[in-house]
Design an enzyme around this catalytic site. Sequence first.
Site, PDB file in Angstrom:
ATOM      1  N   LYS A   1      -6.373   0.882  59.149  1.00 18.49           N
ATOM      2  CA  LYS A   1      -5.827   1.491  60.365  1.00 18.49           C
ATOM      3  C   LYS A   1      -4.362   1.881  60.162  1.00 18.49           C
ATOM      4  CE  LYS A   1      -7.432  -2.066  62.957  1.00 18.49           C
ATOM      5  NZ  LYS A   1      -8.453  -2.713  62.120  1.00 18.49           N
TER       6      LYS A   1
ATOM      7  N   SER B   1      -9.807  -3.686  59.208  1.00 17.85           N
ATOM      8  CA  SER B   1      -8.752  -3.896  58.203  1.00 17.85           C
ATOM      9  C   SER B   1      -7.499  -3.060  58.434  1.00 17.85           C
ATOM     10  CB  SER B   1      -9.284  -3.631  56.789  1.00 17.85           C
ATOM     11  OG  SER B   1      -9.252  -2.244  56.478  1.00 17.85           O
TER      12      SER B   1
ATOM     13  N   THR C   1     -13.199  -8.499  56.445  1.00 15.30           N
ATOM     14  CA  THR C   1     -14.408  -9.004  55.778  1.00 15.30           C
ATOM     15  C   THR C   1     -15.676  -8.435  56.431  1.00 15.30           C
ATOM     16  OG1 THR C   1     -14.276 -10.957  57.159  1.00 15.30           O
ATOM     17  CG2 THR C   1     -13.383 -11.138  54.956  1.00 15.30           C
TER      18      THR C   1
ATOM     19  N   ASP D   1      -2.141 -10.042  57.454  1.00 16.12           N
ATOM     20  CA  ASP D   1      -2.882  -8.972  58.136  1.00 16.12           C
ATOM     21  C   ASP D   1      -1.988  -7.784  58.486  1.00 16.12           C
ATOM     22  OD1 ASP D   1      -5.429 -10.092  58.138  1.00 16.12           O
ATOM     23  OD2 ASP D   1      -5.053 -11.248  59.966  1.00 16.12           O
TER      24      ASP D   1
ATOM     25  N   ILE E   1      -9.073  -9.857  50.805  1.00 18.08           N
ATOM     26  CA  ILE E   1      -9.965  -8.891  51.468  1.00 18.08           C
ATOM     27  C   ILE E   1      -9.677  -8.972  52.951  1.00 18.08           C
ATOM     28  CG2 ILE E   1     -12.299  -8.258  52.164  1.00 18.08           C
ATOM     29  CD1 ILE E   1     -13.348  -8.696  49.599  1.00 18.08           C
ATOM     30  N   ASP E   2      -9.046  -7.941  53.444  1.00 23.20           N
ATOM     31  CA  ASP E   2      -8.798  -7.835  54.872  1.00 23.20           C
ATOM     32  C   ASP E   2      -9.952  -7.014  55.445  1.00 23.20           C
ATOM     33  OD1 ASP E   2      -7.454  -7.891  57.317  1.00 23.20           O
ATOM     34  OD2 ASP E   2      -6.429  -6.001  56.888  1.00 23.20           O
TER      35      ASP E   2
ATOM     36  N   ASP F   1      -3.511 -10.519  51.524  1.00 26.49           N
ATOM     37  CA  ASP F   1      -4.861 -10.653  52.072  1.00 26.49           C
ATOM     38  C   ASP F   1      -5.809 -10.079  51.017  1.00 26.49           C
ATOM     39  OD1 ASP F   1      -7.170 -10.924  53.502  1.00 26.49           O
ATOM     40  OD2 ASP F   1      -6.312 -10.231  55.390  1.00 26.49           O
TER      41      ASP F   1
ATOM     42  N   ASP G   1     -13.558 -12.179  47.925  1.00 26.01           N
ATOM     43  CA  ASP G   1     -12.317 -12.703  48.490  1.00 26.01           C
ATOM     44  C   ASP G   1     -11.590 -13.613  47.498  1.00 26.01           C
ATOM     45  OD1 ASP G   1     -10.796 -12.637  50.736  1.00 26.01           O
ATOM     46  OD2 ASP G   1     -12.072 -13.944  51.935  1.00 26.01           O
TER      47      ASP G   1
ATOM     48  N   GLU H   1      -4.380 -15.710  51.979  1.00 22.67           N
ATOM     49  CA  GLU H   1      -5.319 -16.211  52.984  1.00 22.67           C
ATOM     50  C   GLU H   1      -6.186 -17.360  52.463  1.00 22.67           C
ATOM     51  OE1 GLU H   1      -7.878 -13.304  54.859  1.00 22.67           O
ATOM     52  OE2 GLU H   1      -8.124 -14.625  56.589  1.00 22.67           O
TER      53      GLU H   1
HETATM   54  P1  AMP Z   1      -9.548  -6.240  61.898  1.00 26.13           P
HETATM   55  O1  AMP Z   1     -10.310  -5.844  60.686  1.00 26.13           O
HETATM   56  O2  AMP Z   1      -8.423  -5.299  62.215  1.00 26.13           O
HETATM   57  O3  AMP Z   1     -10.412  -6.513  63.070  1.00 26.13           O
HETATM   58  O4  AMP Z   1      -8.771  -7.575  61.551  1.00 26.13           O
HETATM   59  C1  AMP Z   1      -9.276  -8.559  60.709  1.00 26.13           C
HETATM   60  C2  AMP Z   1      -8.362  -9.742  60.831  1.00 26.13           C
HETATM   61  O5  AMP Z   1      -8.374 -10.230  62.155  1.00 26.13           O
HETATM   62  C3  AMP Z   1      -8.744 -10.928  60.006  1.00 26.13           C
HETATM   63  O6  AMP Z   1      -8.110 -10.889  58.752  1.00 26.13           O
HETATM   64  C4  AMP Z   1      -8.275 -12.134  60.830  1.00 26.13           C
HETATM   65  O7  AMP Z   1      -7.153 -12.763  60.223  1.00 26.13           O
HETATM   66  C5  AMP Z   1      -7.822 -11.531  62.136  1.00 26.13           C
HETATM   67  N1  AMP Z   1      -8.263 -12.247  63.337  1.00 26.13           N
HETATM   68  C6  AMP Z   1      -9.105 -13.289  63.448  1.00 26.13           C
HETATM   69  N2  AMP Z   1      -9.212 -13.691  64.751  1.00 26.13           N
HETATM   70  C7  AMP Z   1      -8.389 -12.900  65.470  1.00 26.13           C
HETATM   71  C8  AMP Z   1      -8.027 -12.828  66.854  1.00 26.13           C
HETATM   72  N3  AMP Z   1      -8.562 -13.662  67.756  1.00 26.13           N
HETATM   73  N4  AMP Z   1      -7.136 -11.878  67.236  1.00 26.13           N
HETATM   74  C9  AMP Z   1      -6.611 -11.032  66.342  1.00 26.13           C
HETATM   75  N5  AMP Z   1      -6.910 -11.063  65.002  1.00 26.13           N
HETATM   76  C10 AMP Z   1      -7.777 -11.981  64.578  1.00 26.13           C
HETATM   77 MG    MG Z   2      -7.287 -10.151  57.132  1.00 28.92          MG
END
Ligand code: AMP
Ligand code: MG
Length: 338
Positions: free
Chosen positions: A249, A246, A134, A276, A131-132, A129, A52, A75
């Site tokens: 999608k 990430s 993680t 994101d 690393i989106d 981001d 990251d 981030e």
């Molecule tokens: P994903 O991989 O699509 O599940 O999304 C990852 C991202 O979700 C991370 O980079 C976070 O910034 C974000 N994230 C963290 N907490 C939440 C939450 N409560 N609702 C939606 N996104 C979140």
């Molecule tokens: Mg992210």
Amino acid sequence: MPAFWKEHQLAAEMDTALAAVRQAGLLCREVQAEIDLGALAKDDKSPVTVADFGSQALICCALGKVFPGDPVIGEEDAAVLQEADNAAMLERVVGHVGTHVAGSDAQQVCRWINRGNAKQYSDRFWTLDPIDGTKGFLRGQQYAIALALIVHGRLELAVLGCPNLGTSLAADRSDGTILVAIRGQGTWQMPLIGEAEPVRVSVSPQTDASQIRFCESVEAAHSAHGDSARLAERLAIAAEPARLDSQAKYAIVARGEAEAYLRLPRDNKYREKIWDHGAGVLCVTEAGGRVTDVPGADLDFTLGYRLENNLGVVVSNGPQHEALLRAMADLGIGRFDD
Ligand code: AMP
Ligand code: MG
């Protein structure tokens, strides 16, 4: 490269962003290759932390050289890394960054990382981001390196690196994929590794709601899986959702391998972060798709590092968008009492 690219007024931005994301993608793969998934303790997040920070350092270093006046809303912030307890971690980050930028030292690496800690909106800025996804990175699954340029509140350019995604879901994933988009010029993809020419991608033309294939987060904490299941039932969608981490999608929707990506809010409080979504949104809209929040409003990138005025995110191929919004409204999805 497609001809528009070299002549476009953002050609230098595209060249710089693409090279930087590619380099960061290589760093992430190098760190990931060191993980022994079997031996990694469940609470050991150190590989993703190293990647990251390393990714943000490389990208901000590259952007800073060519566009020193551009703020980056990223981030990460180097403050934690500079704490005495984290000296070993910092050393690992510097080691990985040094493989790509010769002669980098700890102070410089922290300075590069902190080039990306802007929070405020400005007329021209990048959002990153490093690393989106993680959790996906740690599982050896999907993650992304997401970089977008926003000018006067409008997404102008996006580079979305997906190191564990093939150029199609059926293809071998070992070379990874990068998607790029410039406003008005479409969305293109190429392998992360190698020199292949970019190929234009577009969204699915599907108009039958029951045929929607949708994707959503793996993490139930990030999107209400129960609500998406109710929506699927309402629209008589038969296909099971594809769950991946990430902005991969967004890539799947952009190239027509799913008709929708649903990010349904679990409460009224959480605000999505711009890093994101920025890169993913442009990749989908330039491929012909549509993105709004759950109530149906456009995403507003003029309010700092969060999408303060938006609730959840709905991504679609376009023809299905109204049906999705209507069904969600009928089901009360995104409406909370408090
Ligand atoms: P994903 O991989 O699509 O599940 O999304 C990852 C991202 O979700 C991370 O980079 C976070 O910034 C974000 N994230 C963290 N907490 C939440 C939450 N409560 N609702 C939606 N996104 C979140
Ligand atoms: Mg992210």
